[in-house]
Design a protein around this motif. Structure first.
Motif, short mmCIF file in Angstrom:
data_model
loop_
_atom_site.label_atom_id
_atom_site.label_comp_id
_atom_site.label_asym_id
_atom_site.label_seq_id
_atom_site.Cartn_x
_atom_site.Cartn_y
_atom_site.Cartn_z
N PHE A 10 92.44 14.41 25.46
CA PHE A 10 91.24 15.25 25.51
C PHE A 10 90.45 15.09 24.22
O PHE A 10 91.02 15.13 23.13
CB PHE A 10 91.61 16.73 25.65
CG PHE A 10 92.29 17.09 26.93
CD1 PHE A 10 93.67 17.22 26.99
CD2 PHE A 10 91.55 17.33 28.08
CE1 PHE A 10 94.30 17.57 28.18
CE2 PHE A 10 92.18 17.68 29.28
CZ PHE A 10 93.55 17.79 29.31
N CYS A 11 89.15 14.94 24.34
CA CYS A 11 88.31 15.10 23.16
C CYS A 11 87.77 16.52 23.18
O CYS A 11 87.65 17.14 24.24
CB CYS A 11 87.19 14.07 23.09
SG CYS A 11 85.97 14.18 24.39
N ALA A 12 87.46 17.04 22.01
CA ALA A 12 87.03 18.43 21.90
C ALA A 12 86.12 18.59 20.69
O ALA A 12 86.17 17.80 19.74
CB ALA A 12 88.23 19.37 21.77
N ALA A 13 85.28 19.62 20.76
CA ALA A 13 84.39 19.94 19.64
C ALA A 13 84.38 21.44 19.46
O ALA A 13 84.35 22.18 20.45
CB ALA A 13 82.99 19.42 19.91
N PRO A 14 84.39 21.94 18.22
CA PRO A 14 84.26 23.38 18.00
C PRO A 14 82.86 23.83 18.33
O PRO A 14 81.88 23.15 18.04
CB PRO A 14 84.55 23.55 16.50
CG PRO A 14 85.17 22.28 16.06
CD PRO A 14 84.63 21.22 16.96
N SER A 15 82.76 25.01 18.95
CA SER A 15 81.46 25.55 19.30
C SER A 15 80.64 25.81 18.05
O SER A 15 81.12 26.41 17.09
CB SER A 15 81.62 26.87 20.06
OG SER A 15 80.39 27.54 20.15
N PHE A 16 79.38 25.35 18.02
CA PHE A 16 78.56 25.54 16.83
C PHE A 16 78.04 26.96 16.73
O PHE A 16 77.42 27.33 15.75
CB PHE A 16 77.41 24.54 16.79
CG PHE A 16 76.29 24.86 17.75
CD1 PHE A 16 76.36 24.46 19.07
CD2 PHE A 16 75.15 25.53 17.32
CE1 PHE A 16 75.34 24.74 19.95
CE2 PHE A 16 74.11 25.81 18.20
CZ PHE A 16 74.21 25.41 19.53
N TYR A 17 78.29 27.78 17.77
CA TYR A 17 77.91 29.18 17.67
C TYR A 17 78.91 29.95 16.82
O TYR A 17 78.81 31.15 16.69
CB TYR A 17 77.84 29.81 19.06
CG TYR A 17 76.65 29.35 19.86
CD1 TYR A 17 76.81 28.61 21.02
CD2 TYR A 17 75.36 29.68 19.46
CE1 TYR A 17 75.72 28.20 21.75
CE2 TYR A 17 74.26 29.28 20.19
CZ TYR A 17 74.45 28.53 21.34
OH TYR A 17 73.37 28.13 22.07
N ASN A 18 79.87 29.20 16.28
CA ASN A 18 80.90 29.81 15.44
C ASN A 18 81.60 30.95 16.16
O ASN A 18 81.84 32.02 15.62
CB ASN A 18 80.29 30.33 14.11
CG ASN A 18 81.36 30.58 13.08
OD1 ASN A 18 82.41 29.95 13.11
ND2 ASN A 18 81.12 31.52 12.20
N GLN A 19 81.93 30.68 17.42
CA GLN A 19 82.67 31.69 18.19
C GLN A 19 84.13 31.59 17.82
O GLN A 19 84.98 31.20 18.61
CB GLN A 19 82.48 31.44 19.69
CG GLN A 19 81.09 31.79 20.17
CD GLN A 19 80.90 31.41 21.62
OE1 GLN A 19 80.48 30.32 21.93
NE2 GLN A 19 81.19 32.31 22.52
N GLY A 20 84.40 31.92 16.59
CA GLY A 20 85.75 31.76 16.11
C GLY A 20 86.14 30.32 16.27
O GLY A 20 85.37 29.42 15.96
N GLY A 21 87.32 30.07 16.74
CA GLY A 21 87.81 28.71 16.88
C GLY A 21 87.64 28.17 18.26
O GLY A 21 88.44 27.35 18.70
#
Lengths: 114, 114
Positions: free
Chosen positions: A89-100
Motif C-alpha cells: 500500500f502507498c499512503a499519504a498523511p492528510s494535509f488537513y492535519n487530522q492527526g495521523g
C-alpha cells in the motif's frame, strides 16, 4: 474521492528480477508518502517513506521514487525475493492535519515466483 | 512483530447488534488510530485518539465511537451494525499524533455482519 490510487491490483515477478509498484495521487498538497507491506493475517508494516523535498529514497533492496510534477511515486524492489510476496500500500498523511490520518491506496498484490 | 495486539481476531454478528473491538498499543504510545479495510480496498481512517481524546475523524457515522484508556488500550464500538460494516478493523499506535509519525498496526479484527 480516491486521492491516492494504485491502479494495478496485482503484479507477478520472477525471483531475482525487479518489482516496480506504482502509485498516483491527486492532491498536490501531499508532502510525505509512505509504503506499507501487508502479509495475510497480519497488519500493515511500514516499509519506506519519502518526503516531497526528495525525489528518491533508498533502503537496502527498496527504493522509492517521487515525481511531483506527475504526482506519481513508485517502489522498486531489487532483487525481488519470494518473501516479498505481499500486498503493498502507498499512503499519504492528510494535509488537513487530522492527526495521523493516513490516506491509503487500494493496494497491489505482489507475487514473486521462484 | 509491532507490539500492537487486537482482540478478538474474528467475530460474527447480526445486523442491528453492537460490537466492541479492542486494541493494545505499544507501551509509551499515546496515540491510537482505527481503520476499516473492506475487501480489495486500502484501509480507511475512522478516527484517532490522542491522550484519551478524539483527535480527528474520517467519514464515518456517529455509530462508530471509541475510547482510549491510560494503560495504552483502546476500544472501537460500532452500534446498529449494518451488512456493509463487514470488514477488517485495524488499530495503529504511534508515539505522537504527528502526521509523519510511523504508525504500527495490529493484526486486525475481521468482522462479519450477517
Amino acid at each position: 474521492d480516491q486521492q491516492v490510487k494504485q491502479n494495478s491490483p496485482s503484479l507477478s515477478v520472477q525471483e531475482g528480477r525487479i518489482s516496480i509498484l506504482n502509485c498516483d495521487y491527486t492532491n498536490s498538497m501531499f508532502d510525505y508518502f509512505l509504503w506499507y507491506k501487508k502479509y495475510p493475517a497480519e497488519g500493515p508494516t511500514f516499509l519506506i517513506s519519502i518526503s516531497s523535498i526528495k525525489d528518491k529514497n533508498e533502503d537496502g533492496r527498496f527504493t522509492v521514487f517521487l515525481n511531483k510534477s506527475a504526482k506519481h511515486l513508485s517502489l522498486h524492489i531489487v532483487p525481488s525475493q519470494p518473501g516479498d510476496s505481499a500486498v503493498y500500500f502507498c499512503a499519504a498523511p492528510s494535509f488537513y492535519n487530522q492527526g495521523g490520518k493516513l490516506i491509503f491506496g487500494q493496494g497491489t498484490e505482489l507475487s514473486v515466483k521462484p | 512483530e509491532t507490539g500492537v495486539t487486537q482482540s478478538p481476531t474474528h467475530l460474527i454478528k447480526t445486523r442491528g447488534q453492537q460490537v466492541t473491538l479492542r486494541c493494545s498499543s505499544q507501551s509509551g504510545h499515546n496515540t491510537v488510530s482505527w481503520y476499516q479495510q473492506a475487501l480489495g480496498q486500502g484501509p480507511q481512517f475512522i478516527f484517532q485518539y490522542y491522550r484519551e481524546e478524539e483527535n480527528g475523524r474520517g467519514n464515518f457515522p456517529p455509530r462508530f465511537s471509541g475510547l482510549q484508556f491510560p494503560n495504552y488500550s483502546s476500544e472501537l464500538n460500532v452500534n446498529a451494525l449494518e451488512l456493509d460494516d463487514s470488514a477488517l478493523y485495524l488499530c495503529a499506535s504511534s508515539a505522537t499524533s504527528g502526521s509523519r509519525e510511523t504508525q504500527y498496526f495490529g493484526p486486525g479484527t475481521r468482522l462479519l455482519v450477517l
